[in-house]
Design an enzyme around this catalytic site. Structure first.
Site, PDB file in Angstrom:
ATOM      1  N   LYS A  87       0.865  -1.188   0.000  1.00 17.43           N
ATOM      2  CA  LYS A  87       0.000   0.000   0.000  1.00 17.43           C
ATOM      3  C   LYS A  87       0.903   1.241   0.000  1.00 17.43           C
ATOM      4  O   LYS A  87       1.759   1.401   0.884  1.00 17.43           O
ATOM      5  CB  LYS A  87      -0.893  -0.037   1.238  1.00 17.43           C
ATOM      6  CG  LYS A  87      -2.154   0.779   1.141  1.00 17.43           C
ATOM      7  CD  LYS A  87      -3.043   0.489   2.340  1.00 17.43           C
ATOM      8  CE  LYS A  87      -4.337   1.257   2.284  1.00 17.43           C
ATOM      9  NZ  LYS A  87      -5.079   1.152   3.547  1.00 17.43           N
TER      10      LYS A  87
HETATM   11  O1  G3P Z   1      -8.656   2.031   4.159  1.00 20.36           O
HETATM   12  C1  G3P Z   1      -8.561   3.382   4.485  1.00 20.36           C
HETATM   13  C2  G3P Z   1      -9.407   3.651   5.656  1.00 20.36           C
HETATM   14  O2  G3P Z   1      -8.896   2.943   6.749  1.00 20.36           O
HETATM   15  C3  G3P Z   1      -9.596   5.045   6.076  1.00 20.36           C
HETATM   16  O3  G3P Z   1     -10.727   5.030   6.861  1.00 20.36           O
HETATM   17  O4  G3P Z   1     -12.293   5.800   8.554  1.00 20.36           O
HETATM   18  O5  G3P Z   1      -9.864   6.385   8.727  1.00 20.36           O
HETATM   19  O6  G3P Z   1     -11.291   7.453   6.984  1.00 20.36           O
HETATM   20  P1  G3P Z   1     -11.062   6.246   7.841  1.00 20.36           P
END
Ligand code: G3P
Length: 218
Positions: A87
């Site tokens: 990633k």
């Molecule tokens: O996969 C990316 C994700 O983990 C981001 O999620 O909820 O931190 O915006 P969030």
């Protein structure tokens, strides 16, 4: 559509895997920290544990921001298990690293994508996955779901093979809308995934079936 779980918590990963519908896992440094994993060695060991539980693709994120550092980390991460996907953030050095790794046949997931221009570059570089962050766009009064639709249109125009991995999922409607638009993958925390199971008429109907069965046995 493939379902990935967006967590580094082993119990949540095991629970999602036990449902029989889990296709992969995504993590990031924040999720690793949330799971209490500290120190480089422990982080690498943790990726191995995740990759052993889930046979599908497991995204492991680099923390370098320069090309050489990213490639060095990517090689180390790719050694952990055959299902590890590297990633990489959507920055200039990251774009170069994605191109380099994809030329080597190493799978990549281009992360922190917030515009269709960024997604176009990721596809040009040969990323295996592109991760548009829906929830974080919604958070700033932008339409996260519109980005998924725009990327779908652009990728279909040119038959790009990069898979759209809808990320930053906050609730079950994000999953359903992503499926409507044709995202290839959704990565979700456990709660929105389990929420898809729920419907009050299912609960009501089941209660009635069980009650009628019980009565028929009296
Ligand atoms: O996969 C990316 C994700 O983990 C981001 O999620 O909820 O931190 O915006 P969030």
């Amino acid at each position: 559509m493939k379902f990935f779980i967006d967590t580094a918590n082993l119990e949540e990963i095991k629970e999602a895997h036990s449902l029989g519908i889990l296709d992969g896992v995504t993590t990031n440094p924040s999720l690793m920290a949330k799971a209490g994993i500290k120190g480089r060695e422990n982080i690498l060991k943790h990726y191995k544990k995740i990759a052993d539980i889930v046979p599908g693709d497991v995204s492991a994120e680099v923390i370098s921001t320069d090309f050489d550092g990213m490639i060095k980390e990517a090689m180390e991460l790719a050694e952990i298990a055959p299902n590890i996907v590297i990633k990489i953030p959507m920055i200039k050095e990251g774009l170069k690293a994605i191109k380099y790794l994809s030329d080597q046949g190493i799978k990549t997931n281009c992360t922190l994508v917030f515009s269709s221009g960024q997604a176009l570059l990721a596809a040009k570089a040969g990323a295996t996955y592109v991760s548009p962050f829906i929830g974080r766009l919604d958070d700033i009064s932008s339409e996260g779901m519109q980005l998924i639709a725009d990327i779908r249109l652009i990728y279909d125009n040119y038959a790009y093979e990069t898979k759209i991995l809808a990320a930053s999922i906050r609730h079950p409607m994000h999953i359903i809308e992503s499926a409507r638009i044709g995202a290839d993958v959704v990565t979700t925390p456990l709660k929105p995934l389990l929420s898809l199971l729920n419907h009050p008429l299912t609960d009501k109907g089941l209660a009635k079936f069980l009650e009628d069965y019980r009565k028929s046995q009296e």
